[in-house]
Design an enzyme around this catalytic site. Structure first.
Site, PDB file in Angstrom:
ATOM      1  CB  SER A 121     -29.877  14.160   0.021  1.00 35.68           C
ATOM      2  OG  SER A 121     -29.000  13.688   1.013  1.00 35.68           O
ATOM      3  CE  LYS A 173     -33.811  16.372   3.173  1.00 31.52           C
ATOM      4  NZ  LYS A 173     -32.553  16.290   2.388  1.00 31.52           N
ATOM      5  CB  SER A 187     -31.256  13.015   3.681  1.00 33.00           C
ATOM      6  OG  SER A 187     -31.055  14.233   2.947  1.00 33.00           O
TER       7      SER A 187
END
Length: 420
Positions: free
Chosen positions: A163, A70, A139
């Site tokens: 997330s 990420k 996210s």
């Protein structure tokens, strides 16, 4: 015939060990899938196939398998841009602690995956692999979508509210948010010091245990080896039950029935108010700490933040100190009350999301069914358990007792197999 890029990490390692495939074969299968679908899915914030082919992973238990990371997590030699123009082109010198640990265990970092703006609410361009008109969640959008699409067998994400577990549910993969602090956060843009947790996504529960165990230098066991008895489960919609879609409520009932048939003791109940109070406390403390995390960006580049994020951060900054102290006390009280709750239950089963992924790319979905568990610092394992009325995945999450990550993973795999 199933392509290599669609197998679990555990299955890939077995093939490599048997001489039926090589790590290079897996890498090329993943890169071929990326070449075929990346234009429509937009999973990557950074990808350099030639550089990936030149990498020589260290020997280790992760066997040279590709890993997505990420884009709020530093990788040496790859930009960390956090889906913000403020950080465009920023090139860190060192790996984040979790990336360094994964590389030392033999992972091949294939690229940086799209995040929402600073891992908050404003979405990036990533689409859901099951239907590109739908969000993949956030996210950790690119990490979830990439695992689901066969771009890599596992990926790193972070969770402040939902997330990891919510996008895992939307994309039909396994998401594991470990106990708070199990994986070191050095080298990561932390938005909430009280809540942010590094976790993983993969195609199997055992894959998650393998990756987190390697990064945290801990033995999380083999979730495929089921415990010697059925579990005692608390099945609950959690906070704001009125916001759960009918398809998810029906799934909860179906899973409870399937678990009982396998011998589980299943209790349906509301949460004690003292524990449920942690959810509004999360909504008080989270934005306050995120405003602190973005103090430099707010001061120096306020106009480069999206309007929604800027407004939310200014609101968080304005919160009363006494209200924050009261919220933190409520969190501590709720965590203390978990001892009594888990005295009677091995795990909690609850929705990982309200429903299927929303039919939009402008919103990453509602985290209301994740924030409570994140605020309580509990291990959470989202497992794909069905599909909704539009054919998109649905997921439930299995939540373990404080620090009981090994048991949470084992009960998650037990439940997954019970409803398969």
């Amino acid at each position: 015939m199933t392509e290599l890029c669609d197998l679990t990490a555990v299955a890939l390692l077995a093939r490599i060990a048997a001489g039926a495939a090589t790590a290079e074969d897996v890498r090329e299968s993943c890169l071929a899938r990326i070449a075929a679908r990346e234009v429509s899915l937009q999973v990557f914030a950074h990808l350099d196939p030639d550089a990936v082919r030149a990498m020589r992973p260290a020997p280790g238990p992760l066997g040279g398998l590709p890993l997505g990371v990420k884009d709020i997590i530093d990788v040496a030699g790859m930009p960390t841009q956090m889906n913000s123009p403020i950080w465009r082109g920023w090139m860190p010198r060192a790996d984040a602690a979790c990336v360094a640990a994964a590389r030392a265990a033999g992972a091949l970092v294939i690229g940086k995956t799209v995040t929402t703006e600073f891992a908050t609410r404003h979405p990036g361009p990533t689409a859901n692999p099951h239907d590109v008109a739908h969000t993949p969640g956030g996210s950790s959008s690119g990490s979830a979508a990439g695992v689901a699409a066969g771009f890599f067998p596992f990926a790193l994400g972070t969770q402040t509210g939902g997330s990891i577990t919510r996008p895992a549910s939307y994309c039909g993969v396994v998401g594991y948010k470990p106990s708070f602090g199990l994986i070191h956060r050095g080298g990561i843009k932390v938005m909430s010091d009280s809540f942010d947790t590094v976790g993983v996504m993969a195609r199997g529960v055992a894959d998650c245990a393998l990756l987190v165990g390697a990064m945290a230098a801990t033995d999380l066991g083999d979730p495929d080896r089921h415990p010697g008895r059925p579990p005692r489960l608390l099945v609950t919609p959690g906070p704001d039950a009125g916001r759960i879609d009918a398809c998810m409520l029906a799934l909860l009932d179906q899973v409870a029935t399937a678990a009982r048939r396998r011998g589980a003791i299943v209790v349906g109940n509301d949460l004690p108010p003292v524990i449920a109070a942690a959810e509004p406390a999360h909504r008080m403390v989270g934005p306050f700490e995120s405003a602190q995390a973005l103090a430099w960006e707010l001061a120096s580049f306020s106009d480069a933040l999206t309007e929604g994020l800027r407004s939310r951060m200014l609101q968080g900054r304005s919160r009363d100190g006494e209200a924050i102290a009261a919220a933190r006390k409520a969190l501590a009280t709720a965590r203390a009350a978990l001892v009594d709750l888990f005295a009677d239950h091995d795990a909690i089963v609850t929705p990982a999301a309200p429903a299927e992924a929303p039919a939009t790319r402008d919103w990453t979905g509602e985290p209301i069914f994740n924030q409570l568990w994140t605020s309580l610092h509990l291990p959470c394992v989202a497992i794909p358990t069905g599909s909704g009325p539009h054919g998109l995945p649905l997921g439930l999450q299995v939540i373990g007792a404080p620090g009981a990550d090994r048991q949470a993973l084992a009960w998650a795999e037990w439940l997954r197999s019970a409803v398969a």
